[in-house]
Write an enzyme that holds these catalytic residues in place. Structure first.
Site, PDB file in Angstrom:
ATOM      1  N   GLY A   1       0.764  -1.428   0.176  1.00  0.00           N
ATOM      2  CA  GLY A   1      -0.109   0.126  -0.010  1.00  0.00           C
ATOM      3  C   GLY A   1       0.771   1.046   0.124  1.00  0.00           C
TER       4      GLY A   1
ATOM      5  CB  SER B   1      -1.002 -11.191   0.276  1.00  0.00           C
ATOM      6  OG  SER B   1      -1.922 -12.073  -0.514  1.00  0.00           O
TER       7      SER B   1
ATOM      8  CE  LYS C   1      -5.908  19.467  -0.045  1.00  0.00           C
ATOM      9  NZ  LYS C   1      -5.747  18.291   0.779  1.00  0.00           N
TER      10      LYS C   1
ATOM     11  CG  LEU D   1      -4.253   3.116   7.782  1.00  0.00           C
ATOM     12  CD1 LEU D   1      -5.202   2.351   7.036  1.00  0.00           C
ATOM     13  CD2 LEU D   1      -4.955   4.317   8.550  1.00  0.00           C
TER      14      LEU D   1
ATOM     15  CD  GLU E   1      -7.621  20.824   7.767  1.00  0.00           C
ATOM     16  OE1 GLU E   1      -6.869  20.931   6.542  1.00  0.00           O
ATOM     17  OE2 GLU E   1      -8.355  21.628   7.901  1.00  0.00           O
TER      18      GLU E   1
END
Length: 511
Positions: free
Chosen positions: A15, A42, A81, A337, A346
């Protein structure tokens, strides 16, 4: 130097977090003799991958990696952005932009906003947005490079970040990391081995019984927190009393409507909805509190507020706001995480990964894993989480909304001590205090406090040194200069096309 140099690094999980770690460590430490970096992931395990918006610090990370910005924007289907537009947060019908960069220009050695506050007292009705090149350009769908070498231009004070496809970003970083010697190992982990005396993780075992040994393990396993949480049993600090949202549902949709270089956050009855326009589609999500809204109702509300046609089934997420008591325990460092989660209001998730990597590089261990550096790492990491938490809580606390039980709960929150101090200072004197070089600047704190109804109790006395007429004239001049600069900027679409960052039109997904 005590201990031996680390030669075996194992990253558990891919990720965005995993491949950011792999790319950065291999770039900085890759030339170290005998260093092996392996990343285990995986294809059968999905990643969260809904975070698509960033803050300007990502530019530093990309420069560290030697990333070509134009190629990066194309490969990740990114847009630019200039800030975040908040809709209906103060009250229904209200909107403002939290911009990157700065407001106005300081005068008499005093921050600009004190003169704006004095102007309001004199009857000037201009909004803070009017004094930000980022806010005004964002709302006009304009974009151009910052011009730091032209200090008299508003563009010298422009900051920018990106909105991109998180899965494409991970893939892009994977290519960089593998070129730099990182080895990817496909497989699911079904066992973790520890040293019986020290408790250090020594290896992980895959489903095919292959054992992957390591000296330093980086846990990027997402919410599972396989090594730090499950194996080493580091407890989780729960902040849900301040951050009551604990669910999210994400749905991409076809491109439609405007593609302003802004992330949009629209307050909903039990949370908020994000809208992130990319080059090929729009990212959407609804963050909400399960205590105030049922899951089906949350999905229905999101589907009713999409600009285009849905492109996938709803991706449902459950989470608790907070962080692990330690992000580094023994020989395991958690990123992303696996170490904690603060909702994406934010766009700080990727920054926290980036900050963790930078901190790990600063305190890169030897095989002794001395406690002094680990303790310092953990203290600095916790401070990052606390600072961001306080800023997020401000958005919920500073509201006039009383149209739902959720907003009544948020409005009556007892704020954490750090936020309480900042609110008291602003309400007392209009001063905005930035502690210990924290992530969010005075511009950020001012933006949310002033635009969400927190009343300044005064302004710096030096703002009274200018005659009233001259102060109002100066304010008008700043607005005029910014407006003129924005009028001369290209649209974002023109900017992407002119600098070679636009994707092929055939890659756009439209209804």
């Amino acid at each position: 130097m005590s201990g031996q140099p680390i030669t075996q690094v194992v990253i558990v999980g891919g990720g965005t977090a995993g491949w950011m770690a792999a790319a950065a460590i291999s770039k900085i430490m890759g030339a170290f003799p005998g260093l092996s970096i392996r990343l285990i992931e995986s294809e059968a395990i999905g990643t969260v991958g809904v975070g698509e918006a960033t803050i300007p610090q990502i530019n530093q990370f990309n420069k560290l990696l030697g990333v070509d910005e134009r190629e990066f924007v194309r490969e990740t289907h990114a847009t630019y952005k200039l800030g975040i537009e908040f809709v209906d947060w103060t009250r229904l019908g209200d909107r403002y932009v939290h911009p990157f960069g700065f407001y106005g220009i300081d005068m008499l050695g005093i921050e600009f906003h004190h003169f704006w506050l004095k102007g309001r007292e004199l009857g000037d009705t201009s909004r803070l947005d009017d004094y930000s090149i980022g806010a005004m350009a964002g709302k006009a769908n304009k974009m151009f490079w910052p011009q730091p070498d032209q200090p008299n231009s508003p563009l010298a004070r422009l900051g920018y970040a990106f909105q991109f496809d998180a899965s494409r970003y991970a893939g892009y970083l994977r290519k960089l990391a593998e070129k730099q010697g990182v080895t990817r190992v496909e497989g699911r982990i079904n066992g973790v081995e520890q040293d019986p005396e020290s408790g250090h993780v020594t290896s992980v075992t895959l489903e095919n019984d292959e054992s992957i040994a390591g000296e330093l393990f980086i846990d990027c396993s997402g919410f599972r927190s396989l090594l730090l949480g499950q194996t080493l049993e580091v407890p989780f600090n729960d902040w849900s009393k301040w951050l009551p949202c604990d669910r999210a549902v994400a749905i991409p949709c076809t491109s439609a409507g405007d593609r302003e270089p802004l992330t949009r956050s629209t307050a909903r009855p039990a949370g908020w909805q994000w809208r992130i326009p990319l080059q090929h589609r729009i990212g959407n999500g609804h963050v909400y509190s399960s205590a105030f809204m049922e899951d089906d109702a949350a999905i229905e509300l999101l589907l009713a507020n999409l600009d285009g046609e849905p492109l996938a089934e709803p991706n449902r997420l459950r989470f608790t706001g907070g962080h692990r008591a330690k992000n580094w325990e023994k020989n395991v460092v958690a990123l992303g995480l696996a170490g904690g989660f603060l909702e994406p209001l934010e766009s700080t998730a990727i920054h926290l990964v980036q900050a963790g990597i930078a901190r790990l590089m600063a305190y890169w261990p030897t095989t002794d894993f001395t406690p002094t550096e680990i303790a310092r790492f953990n203290a600095e990491t916790e401070r990052d989480y606390v600072d961001i938490r306080d800023f997020l809580v401000l958005h919920y606390k500073a509201t006039e909304r009383d149209d739902s039980e959720f907003w009544n709960y948020c409005r009556n929150l007892e704020p954490p001590d750090g936020l309480k101090d900042k609110l008291e200072m602003f309400r007392s004197s209009g001063r905005v205090i930035r502690e210990h070089n924290e992530l969010f600047t005075e511009t950020s704190w001012l933006s949310v406090m002033a635009c969400q109804g927190v009343q300044a109790g005064g302004y710096h006395p030096a703002a009274g040194l200018l005659p009233d007429a001259e102060l109002l004239q100066r304010l008008g001049h700043v607005r005029q200069v910014i407006s003129q600069a924005v009028s001369q900027m290209p649209t974002q679409e023109e900017f992407l096309a002119s600098n070679g960052s636009a994707i092929d039109p055939g890659q756009r997904i439209t209804a």
